[in-house]
Scaffold this active site. Structure first.
Site, PDB file in Angstrom:
ATOM      1  CD  GLU A  34      -3.055  -1.215   2.097  1.00 52.17           C
ATOM      2  OE1 GLU A  34      -2.968  -0.465   3.084  1.00 52.17           O
ATOM      3  OE2 GLU A  34      -4.021  -1.990   1.920  1.00 52.17           O
ATOM      4  CD  GLU A  90      -3.781  -6.588   2.832  1.00 52.28           C
ATOM      5  OE1 GLU A  90      -2.550  -6.424   2.749  1.00 52.28           O
ATOM      6  OE2 GLU A  90      -4.510  -5.869   3.536  1.00 52.28           O
TER       7      GLU A  90
END
Length: 470
Positions: free
Chosen positions: A218, A321
């Site tokens: 991220e 994810e």
């Protein structure tokens, strides 16, 4: 060769009439959980009518090659696993990794030092050690490495393992903190690139083969936990000038490097910046993505995945994810949580994704441990007080894909005639076709499954998911 031969048979009009179709079903408000519910046969088909609901499979149209489905073994998962009885540990390992009695996971993600799903923040070096002389993975030898080894053993090998960092060590960052964003300072680019290499070599020395890595989890998120921000340009330059060359120099050029590893919203910009640079692109196997872009109130942006599949056909798409956020023990059996997995997996595969990775394989009765209180759901939870395992709908929805679609399968053409159904199909290397059908409606539906000039008629319960193997 099997795929080619099968396609030729259908193309030449050889009938499948009489062939068996085994149906497995999971559905809300029933006892059905990956249960074999029917054995059907193909019969000769006629033109479908507009008032019928149909799923059409075309084995002559082939797309991406599948690499696997799995989940992440985090510190949290490993710490919870260690608190289970030996019998429950074996139950969990078989539930995930056994191909016959479980759902046959074949993909595994783990973290480079700590993430939020660790009991504390930690690294593998002493603070300030630029040369990485103090590097060691002793922390992981207590819980995480033993669990990964047992998972590999249960799976019988053949598991793709890739690794991801949440943050460089604090001394390498602009904010002097592993948490709350910050950026990697330019003077530490080489040291940080060396860190990946040391981690991969240390794990492989433990007998854990590493297939690939993502550059940063991220990279556009400033989180209260371990996080680090990279613009598209800074990730490109780190890959091009440091990480890619370092992996080559260290004899690790075969490891698959995955860029982005964040949501579908900004994935187009990231791919354009990195893949349009030949010197950076040559090091990138593909691009990873998550499903949390609906934080903004919008819908999941599956069309962005299709755009990359069409724009950069040489690059692979990997779901890295997803989890159900905001843990609530009252919602262990909340059916829409499972359906969220089904919707994402079908759409992601139909848009070109080669593999799909869930987040934590196991969490406790609080949705942790998590050192910053970011408690979430896993497909399986352990109640440490009772010692019992709790299987959520998400586990079964994932299993409808992972148990039947095996590595090296090829996706084949699939279309539905009504929006209440979602479907995708793959042909395994043994020639078996797997079609997954999901009913999003609150009503039982009867549908036709068309393959070439044959069909069968199937009934799917309300809020159900089926896998058809034939």
């Amino acid at each position: 060769m099997i795929l080619h031969a099968f396609a030729q048979q259908n193309q030449n009009g050889i009938s499948k009439t009489g062939d068996k179709i085994t149906v497995y079903t999971t559905a809300e408000n029933t006892e059905l959980r990956l249960t074999e519910t029917d054995e059907l046969e193909f019969t000769e088909a006629k033109q479908p009518l507009e008032n019928e609901i149909s799923v059409f499979v075309d084995v002559n149209k082939t797309y991406q090659t599948f690499i696997g489905i799995g989940g992440a073994i985090t510190d949290a998962s490993a710490e919870v696993f260690a608190k289970l009885s030996k019998s429950k540990q074996q139950e969990l390992l078989k539930a995930y990794y056994d191909k016959s009695t479980g759902i046959g996971y074949s993909l595994l993600r783990t973290t480079i030092h700590s993430s939020d799903f660790s009991s504390e923040s930690y690294t593998y070096v002493k603070e300030g050690d630029l040369s990485l002389k103090t590097f060691n993975i002793n922390h992981d030898r207590q819980y995480r490495i033993p669990l990964i080894k047992q998972a590999l053993k249960t799976a019988g090998g053949g598991v793709c393992i890739y690794v991801s960092p949440w943050s460089p060590p604090a001394f390498m960052k602009s904010n002097g903190n592993m948490l709350k964003g910050g950026t990697l300072l330019p003077e530490y680019y080489q040291s940080w690139a060396n860190y990946y290499s040391k981690f991969i070599k240390a794990y492989e020395k433990e007998g854990i083969p590493i297939w690939g890595l993502t550059i940063q989890n991220e990279p556009m998120a400033i989180q209260r936990w371990e996080s680090c921000v990279y613009t598209a340009e800074s990730e490109r330059d780190f890959l091009k000038n440091f990480l890619g060359p370092t992996m080559e120099k260290e004899g690790l050029a075969d490891k698959k490097i995955i860029v982005w590893d964040h949501n579908r919203d900004l994935i187009g910009h990231r791919s354009n910046v990195i893949f349009s640079d030949p010197e950076a692109s040559k090091y990138a196997w593909g691009i990873g993505f998550h499903w949390y872009e609906n934080w903004s109130g919008g819908n999941q942006m599956f069309e962005n995945i299709r755009n990359i599949y069409e724009s950069y056909p040489s690059k692979k798409l990997l779901f890295t994810e997803g989890c159900i956020e905001k843990f609530d023990a009252q919602k262990y059996q909340f059916w829409p949580n499972g359906e969220r997995y089904g919707i994402s997996m079908i759409n992601d595969f139909n848009n070109g994704t080669v593999g799909w990775t869930d987040w934590n394989i196991l969490l406790d009765q609080n949705g942790g441990p998590n050192h910053v209180g970011n408690f979430c759901f896993a497909p399986v939870h352990a109640d440490i007080n009772s010692g019992e395992l709790i299987y959520t709908p998400s586990y079964y929805y994932i299993g409808h894909f992972s148990k039947f679609i095996r590595p090296e399968a090829r996706r084949v053409g699939t279309a539905v005639s009504r929006s209440v159904l979602l479907s995708t199909s793959f042909i395994n290397s043994d020639g078996k076709i797997v079609t997954v059908v999901m009913n999003q409606s609150g009503k039982e539906i009867t549908y036709n499954l068309f393959v070439a000039s044959e069909k069968t008629v199937v009934v799917i319960p309300a809020h159900g998911i089926q896998t058809l193997v034939y």
